[in-house]
Design a protein around this motif. Structure first.
Motif, PDB file in Angstrom:
ATOM      1  N   GLY A  95       0.780  -1.231   0.000  1.00 26.57           N
ATOM      2  CA  GLY A  95       0.000   0.000   0.000  1.00 26.57           C
ATOM      3  C   GLY A  95       0.808   1.277   0.000  1.00 26.57           C
ATOM      4  O   GLY A  95       0.282   2.322   0.329  1.00 26.57           O
ATOM      5  N   GLN A  96       2.070   1.204  -0.378  1.00 28.42           N
ATOM      6  CA  GLN A  96       2.865   2.411  -0.413  1.00 28.42           C
ATOM      7  C   GLN A  96       2.420   3.247  -1.613  1.00 28.42           C
ATOM      8  O   GLN A  96       2.358   2.750  -2.741  1.00 28.42           O
ATOM      9  CB  GLN A  96       4.342   2.065  -0.494  1.00 28.42           C
ATOM     10  CG  GLN A  96       4.823   1.299   0.726  1.00 28.42           C
ATOM     11  CD  GLN A  96       6.262   0.858   0.581  1.00 28.42           C
ATOM     12  OE1 GLN A  96       7.002   1.396  -0.215  1.00 28.42           O
ATOM     13  NE2 GLN A  96       6.642  -0.135   1.362  1.00 28.42           N
ATOM     14  N   PRO A  97       2.105   4.515  -1.361  1.00 31.06           N
ATOM     15  CA  PRO A  97       1.539   5.343  -2.432  1.00 31.06           C
ATOM     16  C   PRO A  97       2.384   5.376  -3.716  1.00 31.06           C
ATOM     17  O   PRO A  97       1.834   5.324  -4.807  1.00 31.06           O
ATOM     18  CB  PRO A  97       1.444   6.733  -1.799  1.00 31.06           C
ATOM     19  CG  PRO A  97       1.324   6.471  -0.344  1.00 31.06           C
ATOM     20  CD  PRO A  97       2.142   5.236  -0.089  1.00 31.06           C
ATOM     21  N   LEU A 147      -5.839   7.309  -6.364  1.00 35.25           N
ATOM     22  CA  LEU A 147      -4.824   8.223  -5.826  1.00 35.25           C
ATOM     23  C   LEU A 147      -5.437   9.368  -5.020  1.00 35.25           C
ATOM     24  O   LEU A 147      -4.814   9.867  -4.090  1.00 35.25           O
ATOM     25  CB  LEU A 147      -3.919   8.729  -6.947  1.00 35.25           C
ATOM     26  CG  LEU A 147      -3.104   7.600  -7.603  1.00 35.25           C
ATOM     27  CD1 LEU A 147      -2.333   8.103  -8.806  1.00 35.25           C
ATOM     28  CD2 LEU A 147      -2.163   6.947  -6.602  1.00 35.25           C
ATOM     29  N   ASN A 148      -6.659   9.767  -5.357  1.00 34.22           N
ATOM     30  CA  ASN A 148      -7.343  10.754  -4.520  1.00 34.22           C
ATOM     31  C   ASN A 148      -7.695  10.162  -3.167  1.00 34.22           C
ATOM     32  O   ASN A 148      -7.620  10.845  -2.148  1.00 34.22           O
ATOM     33  CB  ASN A 148      -8.599  11.293  -5.222  1.00 34.22           C
ATOM     34  CG  ASN A 148      -8.294  12.476  -6.100  1.00 34.22           C
ATOM     35  OD1 ASN A 148      -7.728  13.464  -5.649  1.00 34.22           O
ATOM     36  ND2 ASN A 148      -8.648  12.371  -7.370  1.00 34.22           N
ATOM     37  N   GLN A 149      -8.076   8.883  -3.143  1.00 39.74           N
ATOM     38  CA  GLN A 149      -8.423   8.238  -1.872  1.00 39.74           C
ATOM     39  C   GLN A 149      -7.223   8.139  -0.942  1.00 39.74           C
ATOM     40  O   GLN A 149      -7.374   8.250   0.270  1.00 39.74           O
ATOM     41  CB  GLN A 149      -9.000   6.848  -2.122  1.00 39.74           C
ATOM     42  CG  GLN A 149     -10.421   6.863  -2.612  1.00 39.74           C
ATOM     43  CD  GLN A 149     -10.965   5.461  -2.858  1.00 39.74           C
ATOM     44  OE1 GLN A 149     -10.238   4.480  -2.884  1.00 39.74           O
ATOM     45  NE2 GLN A 149     -12.267   5.381  -3.067  1.00 39.74           N
ATOM     46  N   ILE A 150      -6.042   7.914  -1.503  1.00 43.79           N
ATOM     47  CA  ILE A 150      -4.859   7.805  -0.640  1.00 43.79           C
ATOM     48  C   ILE A 150      -4.117   9.130  -0.516  1.00 43.79           C
ATOM     49  O   ILE A 150      -3.080   9.206   0.130  1.00 43.79           O
ATOM     50  CB  ILE A 150      -3.903   6.680  -1.103  1.00 43.79           C
ATOM     51  CG1 ILE A 150      -3.357   6.941  -2.501  1.00 43.79           C
ATOM     52  CG2 ILE A 150      -4.576   5.328  -1.012  1.00 43.79           C
ATOM     53  CD1 ILE A 150      -2.307   5.935  -2.949  1.00 43.79           C
ATOM     54  N   GLY A 151      -4.680  10.194  -1.117  1.00 48.19           N
ATOM     55  CA  GLY A 151      -4.102  11.520  -0.982  1.00 48.19           C
ATOM     56  C   GLY A 151      -2.767  11.684  -1.684  1.00 48.19           C
ATOM     57  O   GLY A 151      -1.871  12.373  -1.174  1.00 48.19           O
ATOM     58  N   ALA A 180       2.292   1.629 -10.485  1.00 46.28           N
ATOM     59  CA  ALA A 180       1.530   0.554 -11.123  1.00 46.28           C
ATOM     60  C   ALA A 180       0.373   1.115 -11.948  1.00 46.28           C
ATOM     61  O   ALA A 180       0.153   0.702 -13.090  1.00 46.28           O
ATOM     62  CB  ALA A 180       1.008  -0.418 -10.069  1.00 46.28           C
ATOM     63  N   LEU A 181      -0.353   2.079 -11.384  1.00 44.33           N
ATOM     64  CA  LEU A 181      -1.493   2.651 -12.096  1.00 44.33           C
ATOM     65  C   LEU A 181      -1.055   3.470 -13.312  1.00 44.33           C
ATOM     66  O   LEU A 181      -1.684   3.412 -14.373  1.00 44.33           O
ATOM     67  CB  LEU A 181      -2.333   3.515 -11.152  1.00 44.33           C
ATOM     68  CG  LEU A 181      -3.095   2.770 -10.074  1.00 44.33           C
ATOM     69  CD1 LEU A 181      -3.737   3.742  -9.087  1.00 44.33           C
ATOM     70  CD2 LEU A 181      -4.144   1.855 -10.676  1.00 44.33           C
ATOM     71  N   ASP A 225       1.740  13.767  -8.308  1.00 42.02           N
ATOM     72  CA  ASP A 225       2.333  13.234  -9.533  1.00 42.02           C
ATOM     73  C   ASP A 225       1.314  13.138 -10.665  1.00 42.02           C
ATOM     74  O   ASP A 225       1.680  13.243 -11.837  1.00 42.02           O
ATOM     75  CB  ASP A 225       2.961  11.860  -9.289  1.00 42.02           C
ATOM     76  CG  ASP A 225       4.271  11.954  -8.527  1.00 42.02           C
ATOM     77  OD1 ASP A 225       4.887  13.037  -8.552  1.00 42.02           O
ATOM     78  OD2 ASP A 225       4.667  10.956  -7.910  1.00 42.02           O
ATOM     79  N   LEU A 226       0.069  12.923 -10.324  1.00 45.68           N
ATOM     80  CA  LEU A 226      -0.969  12.857 -11.344  1.00 45.68           C
ATOM     81  C   LEU A 226      -1.015  14.144 -12.149  1.00 45.68           C
ATOM     82  O   LEU A 226      -1.194  14.119 -13.360  1.00 45.68           O
ATOM     83  CB  LEU A 226      -2.341  12.662 -10.686  1.00 45.68           C
ATOM     84  CG  LEU A 226      -2.927  11.283 -10.603  1.00 45.68           C
ATOM     85  CD1 LEU A 226      -4.328  11.339 -10.026  1.00 45.68           C
ATOM     86  CD2 LEU A 226      -2.929  10.572 -11.922  1.00 45.68           C
ATOM     87  N   ASN A 227      -0.888  15.254 -11.480  1.00 43.38           N
ATOM     88  CA  ASN A 227      -1.022  16.563 -12.112  1.00 43.38           C
ATOM     89  C   ASN A 227       0.267  17.090 -12.730  1.00 43.38           C
ATOM     90  O   ASN A 227       0.279  18.210 -13.225  1.00 43.38           O
ATOM     91  CB  ASN A 227      -1.566  17.576 -11.103  1.00 43.38           C
ATOM     92  CG  ASN A 227      -2.993  17.270 -10.719  1.00 43.38           C
ATOM     93  OD1 ASN A 227      -3.813  16.935 -11.564  1.00 43.38           O
ATOM     94  ND2 ASN A 227      -3.291  17.369  -9.445  1.00 43.38           N
TER      95      ASN A 227
END
Length: 159
Positions: A18-20, A59-63, A26-27, A67-69
């Protein structure tokens, strides 16, 4: 599971899997490791939208959305799109840049709209060059042959 065994098991799983940054990697690989989408391929656009939504929600759920943006990731996603949609995104991003930086969410909404358009009648026709659909219909005249010589309409054949 007495004595908090369930919570311990969850903690172990979180530490291992579960490491962000591992989840992000992976995603992002699932989303970006694909061929460039061809013009008119609505199915491939929907597949990209699905992968993007998965990234966004998880990624929003895990805060972990920084990096997404990132501009680099947005450019990688843009490169997957057909050139005509890349150009449309460039124009949309330009409009957004007048007020702020474009986000992953902005791009997701844009691509989802393009996927919707691609599945409609006119969107499905983009990129097709089927001459049969754009040729003028051929007109055939019915010709009747008789053994008699043709008669004149004006004088009822009396000449």
């Amino acid at each position: 599971m007495d004595d908090g065994g369930y919570n311990k098991a969850l903690d172990i799983l979180k530490k291992q899997f579960g490491q962000p940054h591992i989840i992000l990697n992976a995603l992002m690989n699932e989303m970006l490791k694909r061929k460039q989408i061809n013009v008119g391929d609505g199915e491939a656009l929907w597949s990209l939208v699905s992968a993007m939504k998965k990234c966004d929600v998880t990624l929003n759920q895990i805060g972990y959305t920084s990096d997404l943006n990132s501009t680099n990731n947005l450019l990688k996603i843009q490169a997957l799109l057909p050139t005509v949609i890349q150009n449309k995104w460039a124009n949309k991003a330009h409009e957004i840049l007048e007020d702020r930086e474009p986000t992953f969410s902005d791009m997701l909404k844009f691509i989802e709209k393009q996927a919707e358009v691609s599945c409609k009648m006119f969107g499905r026709h983009v990129g097709r060059n089927d001459k049969r659909q754009i040729e003028k219909p051929k007109v055939y005249a019915n010709v009747v042959k008789t053994s008699k010589s043709p008669s004149c309409f004006i004088c009822n054949g009396e000449h």
